[in-house]
Design an enzyme around this catalytic site. Structure first.
Site, PDB file in Angstrom:
ATOM      1  N   GLY A  11       0.833  -1.193   0.000  1.00 43.21           N
ATOM      2  CA  GLY A  11       0.000   0.000   0.000  1.00 43.21           C
ATOM      3  C   GLY A  11       0.863   1.237   0.000  1.00 43.21           C
ATOM      4  O   GLY A  11       2.069   1.179  -0.267  1.00 43.21           O
ATOM      5  N   ASN A  12       0.259   2.370   0.348  1.00 35.46           N
ATOM      6  CA  ASN A  12       1.006   3.622   0.272  1.00 35.46           C
ATOM      7  C   ASN A  12       2.233   3.640   1.185  1.00 35.46           C
ATOM      8  O   ASN A  12       3.320   4.044   0.775  1.00 35.46           O
ATOM      9  CB  ASN A  12       0.093   4.800   0.625  1.00 35.46           C
ATOM     10  CG  ASN A  12      -0.865   5.141  -0.496  1.00 35.46           C
ATOM     11  OD1 ASN A  12      -0.609   4.835  -1.658  1.00 35.46           O
ATOM     12  ND2 ASN A  12      -1.969   5.781  -0.163  1.00 35.46           N
ATOM     13  N   ARG A  88      -7.696   4.061  15.951  1.00 32.76           N
ATOM     14  CA  ARG A  88      -6.723   2.980  15.790  1.00 32.76           C
ATOM     15  C   ARG A  88      -7.220   1.703  16.462  1.00 32.76           C
ATOM     16  O   ARG A  88      -6.913   0.598  16.037  1.00 32.76           O
ATOM     17  CB  ARG A  88      -5.364   3.403  16.362  1.00 32.76           C
ATOM     18  CG  ARG A  88      -4.645   4.444  15.517  1.00 32.76           C
ATOM     19  CD  ARG A  88      -3.256   4.719  16.060  1.00 32.76           C
ATOM     20  NE  ARG A  88      -2.520   5.638  15.180  1.00 32.76           N
ATOM     21  CZ  ARG A  88      -2.530   6.947  15.300  1.00 32.76           C
ATOM     22  NH1 ARG A  88      -3.246   7.507  16.266  1.00 32.76           N
ATOM     23  NH2 ARG A  88      -1.851   7.714  14.478  1.00 32.76           N
ATOM     24  N   THR A 119       2.349  -1.632  11.338  1.00 31.70           N
ATOM     25  CA  THR A 119       0.892  -1.751  11.265  1.00 31.70           C
ATOM     26  C   THR A 119       0.224  -1.171  12.513  1.00 31.70           C
ATOM     27  O   THR A 119       0.695  -1.349  13.623  1.00 31.70           O
ATOM     28  CB  THR A 119       0.499  -3.236  11.115  1.00 31.70           C
ATOM     29  OG1 THR A 119       1.189  -3.792   9.989  1.00 31.70           O
ATOM     30  CG2 THR A 119      -0.999  -3.397  10.917  1.00 31.70           C
ATOM     31  N   ASN A 120      -0.891  -0.462  12.313  1.00 28.97           N
ATOM     32  CA  ASN A 120      -1.667   0.105  13.419  1.00 28.97           C
ATOM     33  C   ASN A 120      -2.746  -0.858  13.913  1.00 28.97           C
ATOM     34  O   ASN A 120      -3.215  -1.695  13.152  1.00 28.97           O
ATOM     35  CB  ASN A 120      -2.318   1.418  12.979  1.00 28.97           C
ATOM     36  CG  ASN A 120      -1.365   2.594  13.074  1.00 28.97           C
ATOM     37  OD1 ASN A 120      -0.584   2.681  14.006  1.00 28.97           O
ATOM     38  ND2 ASN A 120      -1.434   3.496  12.120  1.00 28.97           N
ATOM     39  N   HIS A 175       1.467   5.050  20.392  1.00 28.99           N
ATOM     40  CA  HIS A 175       1.200   5.814  19.172  1.00 28.99           C
ATOM     41  C   HIS A 175      -0.301   6.060  19.091  1.00 28.99           C
ATOM     42  O   HIS A 175      -1.035   5.388  18.381  1.00 28.99           O
ATOM     43  CB  HIS A 175       1.679   5.015  17.958  1.00 28.99           C
ATOM     44  CG  HIS A 175       1.508   5.729  16.653  1.00 28.99           C
ATOM     45  ND1 HIS A 175       1.970   7.006  16.432  1.00 28.99           N
ATOM     46  CD2 HIS A 175       0.928   5.334  15.495  1.00 28.99           C
ATOM     47  CE1 HIS A 175       1.680   7.363  15.187  1.00 28.99           C
ATOM     48  NE2 HIS A 175       1.043   6.355  14.604  1.00 28.99           N
TER      49      HIS A 175
END
Length: 314
Positions: A11-12, A88, A119-120, A175
């Site tokens: 992905g981005n 999240r 990864t979140n 985070h």
């Protein structure tokens, strides 16, 4: 012989990370994704940029993990993306299952690698990947603090109209909304931030830092940040591959440091060829300790949810 870095997730965030690492020229890159032909197409496009950017490094796309075998570093970005209005926390269980499956393949094909998790929700996913891998803690840690600190430094630099190079700062904790920017340790050209800005302006910058990811999600309407995250990942990968011994904020599994045991939380760490080589303990005020414990408690809640889901699944 060049190092080998695998980025899981095209992905981005993953693709931009792969591009940045490939462009550096000292590591061959494997880009892995489950979407057929996507990593192959993106990697071929990047490979063809080599004559222009001046790199002979190779980059390969794959829908499996065979090409990734023997990687020195594996960056895990795979997971569903955060959408407007989505916390999240909403990502938790889906991305837990995804990262568990990815980690199994990574361990199988690159048993000696260092894993950098992205990864979140970040801290919970680092915990899941660490536990799933069976690796020692120096070989599994997460990127978030570098990104959060970059946002904090950016906002300070813009507020004061100074170079970002002169802003030294660090953000600890999870985070998320209760991350802990350490204002007391923040300097601009060695001058304490509190000498340059009012408390109201500092509080505003701290809050914008905490809301940084959500601000970009709201502006993009679809998707989330990827330019700054990929830059932060690349800085950490460089520190590993070049054995730079950088002191950076990273999400590490703590074993009593800062009074936290058995949990992955963002703290200052030394990153070098051995991965997360040392947790750096700094003195904190009672207020800072309380903020870090509160942030850790939020991470613990997610870890408990994952534990319950795993227990139910047998």
């Amino acid at each position: 012989m060049r190092s080998k870095v695998t980025v899981v997730g095209a992905g981005n965030v993953g693709a931009t990370t792969a591009q940045r690492i490939h462009q550096l020229g000292y590591a061959d890159v494997v880009l892995v994704d489950v979407v057929e032909d996507l990593p192959q197409g993106k990697s071929l496009d990047m490979l063809e940029s080599g004559p222009v950017t001046g790199t002979d490094a190779l980059i390969t796309g794959s829908n499996g993990y065979e090409e990734s075998a023997g990687s020195d570093v594996v960056v895990i970005t795979a997971g569903i993306a955060r959408r407007p209005g989505m916390s999240r926390d909403d990502l938790l269980l889906t991305n837990m299952r995804i990262t568990s499956a990815v980690t199994e393949e990574v361990v199988k094909h690159s048993p000696d690698c260092i894993i950098l998790a992205v990864t979140n929700p970040l801290d919970a996913m680092v915990q899941n990947i660490f536990q799933s891998s069976g690796f020692p803690r120096n070989r599994v840690f997460g990127m978030a603090g570098v990104l959060d600190t970059a946002r904090y430094r950016t906002f300070i630099a813009r507020e004061l109209n100074v170079s970002v190079d002169d802003v030294q700062a660090m953000v600890l904790g999870g985070h998320g909304d209760d991350m802990v920017p350490l204002v007391r340790y923040t300097t601009v050209g060695c001058i304490p931030l509190t000498e340059l800005l009012s408390q109201d302006r500092i509080d505003s910058i701290v809050q914008r830092t905490r809301d940084g990811g959500g601000e970009i999600v709201a502006l993009l309407k679809q998707g989330s940040a990827f330019y700054a995250p990929s830059a932060a990942i690349t800085q950490m990968v460089q520190a590993i591959l070049l054995d730079r011994k950088r002191i950076l904020p990273g999400c590490a599994y703590l074993e009593g440091e800062y009074g936290i045991d058995g949990l992955c939380v963002g703290v200052p760490v030394k990153i070098g060829g051995g991965g997360m080589e040392q947790v750096i303990e700094i003195s904190l005020t009672d207020e800072e300790h309380a903020a870090l414990r509160s942030s850790a408690a939020s991470v613990q809640e997610l870890v408990d949810v994952m534990a319950s889901a795993k227990a139910e699944a047998g």
